[in-house]
Design a protein around this motif. Structure first.
Motif, PDB file in Angstrom:
ATOM      1  N   ALA A  26       0.882  -1.319   0.167  1.00  0.00           N
ATOM      2  CA  ALA A  26      -0.152  -0.005  -0.014  1.00  0.00           C
ATOM      3  C   ALA A  26       0.840   1.359   0.109  1.00  0.00           C
ATOM      4  O   ALA A  26       0.651   2.265  -0.679  1.00  0.00           O
ATOM      5  N   LEU A  27       2.063   1.079   0.682  1.00  0.00           N
ATOM      6  CA  LEU A  27       2.962   2.331   0.711  1.00  0.00           C
ATOM      7  C   LEU A  27       3.559   2.491  -0.532  1.00  0.00           C
ATOM      8  O   LEU A  27       3.717   3.415  -0.983  1.00  0.00           O
ATOM      9  N   GLN A  28       4.116   1.400  -1.096  1.00  0.00           N
ATOM     10  CA  GLN A  28       4.665   1.397  -2.293  1.00  0.00           C
ATOM     11  C   GLN A  28       3.882   2.252  -3.468  1.00  0.00           C
ATOM     12  O   GLN A  28       4.118   2.843  -4.295  1.00  0.00           O
ATOM     13  N   LEU A  29       2.479   1.806  -3.533  1.00  0.00           N
ATOM     14  CA  LEU A  29       1.650   2.256  -4.419  1.00  0.00           C
ATOM     15  C   LEU A  29       1.178   3.714  -4.253  1.00  0.00           C
ATOM     16  O   LEU A  29       1.297   4.488  -5.230  1.00  0.00           O
ATOM     17  N   ARG A  30       1.384   4.156  -2.721  1.00  0.00           N
ATOM     18  CA  ARG A  30       1.058   5.534  -2.591  1.00  0.00           C
ATOM     19  C   ARG A  30       2.380   6.529  -2.916  1.00  0.00           C
ATOM     20  O   ARG A  30       2.267   7.486  -3.524  1.00  0.00           O
ATOM     21  N   ARG A  31       3.439   5.794  -2.816  1.00  0.00           N
ATOM     22  CA  ARG A  31       4.734   6.520  -3.244  1.00  0.00           C
ATOM     23  C   ARG A  31       4.626   6.701  -4.703  1.00  0.00           C
ATOM     24  O   ARG A  31       5.189   7.557  -5.401  1.00  0.00           O
ATOM     25  N   ASP A  32       4.387   5.698  -5.382  1.00  0.00           N
ATOM     26  CA  ASP A  32       4.141   5.718  -6.871  1.00  0.00           C
ATOM     27  C   ASP A  32       3.043   6.900  -7.502  1.00  0.00           C
ATOM     28  O   ASP A  32       3.382   7.589  -8.473  1.00  0.00           O
ATOM     29  N   LEU A  33       2.063   7.145  -6.817  1.00  0.00           N
ATOM     30  CA  LEU A  33       1.135   7.977  -7.075  1.00  0.00           C
ATOM     31  C   LEU A  33       1.841   9.349  -6.776  1.00  0.00           C
ATOM     32  O   LEU A  33       1.800  10.263  -7.548  1.00  0.00           O
ATOM     33  N   ASP A  34       2.656   9.495  -5.635  1.00  0.00           N
ATOM     34  CA  ASP A  34       3.226  10.658  -5.576  1.00  0.00           C
ATOM     35  C   ASP A  34       4.290  10.992  -6.583  1.00  0.00           C
ATOM     36  O   ASP A  34       4.702  12.275  -6.647  1.00  0.00           O
ATOM     37  N   LEU A  35       4.835   9.823  -6.905  1.00  0.00           N
ATOM     38  CA  LEU A  35       6.098  10.177  -7.984  1.00  0.00           C
ATOM     39  C   LEU A  35       5.328  10.719  -9.268  1.00  0.00           C
ATOM     40  O   LEU A  35       5.957  11.569 -10.005  1.00  0.00           O
TER      41      LEU A  35
END
Length: 391
Positions: A26-35
């Motif tokens: 979940a955190l990885q996907l949120r970081r991808d969205l932030d990216l």
């Protein structure tokens, strides 16, 4: 006089993504969205997001769902599925979803099409890998026609369409942009040319893929001509891993953070060990010299190194329209963001000429500095003299 290669004028990121499986997804996907939001702020023109269903690293199963969320966090960056695996989808349903994404993003969606990369995905769905390219061709024919507003009746041994039409077309009313994945063989290039769509060269960083760039373009041109179309280099995208820092030495050190994990992923899928990759430093060295399976030869260095590699790609290919960074977890998040900033700040202007006028202006001012200073000095002395006369 030799013709200069056609340098890219657009820049973006290809995000599979690749994330080590011992971290919170979940955190990885949120970081991808932030990216993606950061890419939008930095001026990147497009981002492509992959579709995968197994092996634990590439964790986006539906690029459309991810890109719909990204659309709400961005304002201008274009959003591509990179790529949808066509044998896994009923063509009408996939075309419908892409058009919905295009409507929600107000015309920023693009469809990337491929046969499917991971054999484990195909195995779970009962798709014969030997038939995947044939199935992709069947599906793409139907999807392109649907996206162009046609009513399609078609039947194959794996899908059927009966007077199929889209109830939602592309947002801008014209054609939605499509790009076909191409690797070393000319199969993707021929299919892209047949339909008059773009080409997405995923293996440009691989030595074999690099060597085949010119022959792939020739195959694309021939296929376009046979279909009565004109080949356009602006629709050609090349993908290469990149990580930048202020110096090459710093970039190499930062890349040791993630190189060993990516090597472990390749070795697990391939069932074999890679020579020279027993340490993180060794993995980075091999990655930048010989290259790694799947990921090719990375640019890990300074902005000048990236400019040099892109110029090499342009010379080998004859020119292309968009350069895409294959975004990997090479470095820690802060260093990754700085790499993308450096690319936007120092690489893009060098290739597009955005700073040429500024540099020319500074050089002109420098060449004429004595003339300008002398004029100011004379003007000052004359003003002082006039002031004395008034007194």
């Amino acid at each position: 006089m030799p013709v200069q290669p056609y340098l890219p004028t657009r820049f973006g990121v290809f995000l599979a993504p690749y994330h080590r499986p011992d971290r919170d997804p979940a955190l990885q996907l949120r970081r991808d969205l932030d990216l993606v939001a950061a890419l939008d702020r930095l001026g990147y023109e497009e981002v492509w997001v992959g579709e995968h269903h197994s092996a634990g690293y590439e964790i986006i199963a539906s690029p459309e769902v991810f890109l719909a969320a990204a659309a709400e966090r961005t304002g201008r960056i274009r959003l591509g599925t990179g790529v949808n695996s066509l044998p896994y989808h009923q063509p009408l349903i996939l075309a419908d979803r892409i058009c919905q994404l295009d409507q929600q993003s107000r015309g920023r969606a693009m469809l990337g099409a491929g046969p499917g990369q991971l054999p484990s995905d195909a195995f779970m769905m009962g798709v014969d890998p030997l038939r995947s390219r044939e199935m992709m061709s069947d599906s793409l024919d139907a999807i392109v026609r649907l996206l162009r507003g046609e009513t399609v009746t078609a039947a194959t041994d794996w899908f059927a369409l009966e007077e199929a039409r889209l109830q939602l077309g592309p947002y801008r009313g014209g054609e939605l942009e499509v790009a076909v994945a191409s690797a070393v063989s000319p199969t993707g290039a021929v299919l892209a040319g047949r339909h008059g769509v773009g080409m997405l060269s995923l293996a440009a960083a691989d030595p074999a893929g690099f060597a085949a760039l010119d022959t792939n373009w020739s195959a694309y041109e021939r296929s376009c001509a046979e279909a009565g179309r004109t080949a356009d280099r602006s629709g050609w995208r090349l993908v290469t891993p990149v990580h930048l820092a202020e110096t090459r030495e710093q970039a190499l050190r930062e890349a040791e953070f993630g190189a060993a994990d990516l090597v472990a992923y390749i070795e697990t899928l391939g069932g074999t060990r890679l020579d020279g990759c027993d340490t993180a430093a060794g993995a980075v060295e091999r990655w930048t010299t010989e290259g790694l399976p799947t990921f090719g030869r990375a640019v890990i260095g300074s902005p000048e190194d990236a400019v040099e590699r892109i110029a090499q790609l342009a010379a080998r290919s004859g020119g292309f329209g968009t350069f895409l960074i294959l975004q990997l977890d090479i470095a820690e998040p802060a260093a990754t963001l700085r790499s993308l900033e450096l690319f936007a700040e120092r690489v893009v202007p060098r290739l597009t000429g955005a700073t040429d006028a500024r540099r020319a202006s500074l050089e002109w001012a420098g060449r004429n500095s004595e003339r300008f200073v002398s004029a100011v000095r004379r003007s000052t002395l004359e003003a002082i003299a006039r002031k004395g006369e008034v007194r």
